[in-house]
Motif scaffolding. Structure first.
Motif, PDB file in Angstrom:
ATOM      1  N   VAL A 209       0.941  -1.082   0.256  1.00 43.28           N
ATOM      2  CA  VAL A 209       0.041  -0.473   0.049  1.00 43.28           C
ATOM      3  C   VAL A 209       1.197   1.405   0.253  1.00 43.28           C
ATOM      4  CG1 VAL A 209      -1.933   1.294   1.354  1.00 43.28           C
ATOM      5  CG2 VAL A 209      -2.050  -1.439   1.334  1.00 43.28           C
ATOM      6  N   LYS A 214      -3.391   2.631  -2.299  1.00 43.71           N
ATOM      7  CA  LYS A 214      -5.045   1.140  -2.196  1.00 43.71           C
ATOM      8  C   LYS A 214      -4.836   0.390  -2.880  1.00 43.71           C
ATOM      9  CE  LYS A 214      -8.505   3.426  -5.563  1.00 43.71           C
ATOM     10  NZ  LYS A 214      -9.577   4.251  -4.696  1.00 43.71           N
ATOM     11  N   HIS A 217      -3.630  -2.942  -1.874  1.00 45.38           N
ATOM     12  CA  HIS A 217      -4.033  -4.020  -0.963  1.00 45.38           C
ATOM     13  C   HIS A 217      -4.895  -4.981  -1.697  1.00 45.38           C
ATOM     14  CE1 HIS A 217      -4.761  -1.554   2.832  1.00 45.38           C
ATOM     15  NE2 HIS A 217      -5.723  -0.373   1.918  1.00 45.38           N
TER      16      HIS A 217
END
Length: 354
Positions: A209, A214, A217
């Motif tokens: 991350v 993002k 993830h």
């Protein structure tokens, strides 16, 4: 909860295959669906054209240089949409959980069926019988793996990644093959020593991350064969876009207008492929100092023609003051909010790099 059974169906060279089906003189010959001209872009290339390096999103002038015998055929989206509806009708005889990604591909959740592989084989056979076209299918436990599998034995392929095979399959998979990892991200990973799923699995989620935002993830899950996304029959697409980075930075407005035209044609092709409508056009520019700006305009009605897209995109470009800087990237997105450019897709256009 039962183990999911997901199928990804991808029609083989869809537009080009339809054209070859409808015009026997094109069969066995290298063809490209798209506009043949200095601002044209290839929408789809037939399998006969691909050994030359001709592929979708390639500028037409580059495609012509790579394959002098290439035959350009104008797109007929009304025909492609009609064939796509035939195929979707077949899907819905097996499940209501169908998520179209575009005119030529979709996810199906067939968890309730006795064998996803048998269902995929039946669907492929029915598509061939009813449309005279071929499709490739991937079968696995989630969307990410099914999509990867559908590309393994093209054309007319069928590949299954069984639950017991997931861990070993993912470990050996080059990172370029993972969903959402494009050429730029893959190169960053290579510099980090990440070349395969096994390499990616060595990184913890927080570190990914930190490096990739993002998206880290998702990468963490993908490295373990995990993808929790469900098949969404009514998924709403937020935007359609494309962008390209130049081999040399430029402030020549005539050159930028030409490059924008190529990007715009690809955006319009994607709008039709995804049956998308949006009111907001977003122009994205990245300067030679890597500063990025966007300019947007929202119309009263959806952008429903390439002429309308041309007008608004050229207006946006004309309104930008470069302040003495050169441009290294140009992008265009159509959506329904000014923030739509977050979903721009990197295209590997050739502007002298080869």
């Amino acid at each position: 909860m039962p183990q999911r059974k997901i199928i990804h169906i991808d029609m083989d060279a869809f537009y080009a295959s339809v054209e070859q089906r409808d015009d026997p003189s094109l069969q066995g010959r290298p063809i490209a669906v798209g506009h043949d001209g200095p601002r044209g872009v290839v929408s789809t290339a037939s399998y006969e054209a691909r050994p030359y390096g001709v592929r979708s999103a390639l500028p037409s002038v580059t495609a012509r240089r790579l394959c002098p015998d290439l035959i350009f055929v104008p797109a007929r989206f009304d025909v492609y949409k009609a064939v796509s509806q035939q195929v979707r009708d077949i899907f819905r005889e097996y499940t209501e959980l169908v998520e179209p990604l575009s005119l030529d591909e979709a996810f199906l959740d067939v968890t309730h069926e006795r064998s996803a592989t048998l269902v995929a084989r039946e669907i492929k056979a029915r598509i061939r019988r009813q449309t005279e076209l071929t499709a490739s299918a991937g079968v696995s436990v989630n969307k990410m793996l099914a999509k990867i599998a559908s590309d393994y034995r093209k054309p007319d392929g069928l590949f299954t990644i069984a639950p017991s095979e997931v861990e070993a399959f993912v470990a050996a998979l080059p990172v370029e093959r993972f969903f959402g990892i494009g050429a730029v991200t893959a190169e960053r990973m290579h510099r980090m020593g990440i070349h395969t799923g096994a390499d990616l699995r060595q990184w913890d989620e927080a570190a990914l991350v930190q490096r990739f935002g993002k998206a880290g993830h998702a990468y963490y899950g993908y490295a373990r064969g995990v993808d929790e996304r469900e098949v969404e029959p009514h998924r709403v697409r937020k935007s359609v876009g494309a962008e390209t980075t130049f081999a040399e930075d430029t402030d020549d407005r005539t050159r930028l207008s030409m490059e924008l035209a190529a990007v715009r044609e690809e955006v319009w092709n994607r709008i039709q492929r995804h049956e998308f409508r949006g009111k907001t056009a977003v122009l994205k520019l990245k300067y030679d100092d890597f500063r990025q700006i966007t300019r947007s305009k929202t119309l009263f009605t959806a952008i429903d023609s390439d002429e309308a897209l041309c007008r608004v995109s050229e207006e946006l470009l004309a309104g930008v003051d470069f302040h003495g800087r050169k441009v290294r990237l140009i992008g265009l997105t159509v959506g329904n909010t000014p923030e739509a450019c977050a979903d721009c897709v990197q295209l590997r256009f050739d502007f002298g790099e080869e």
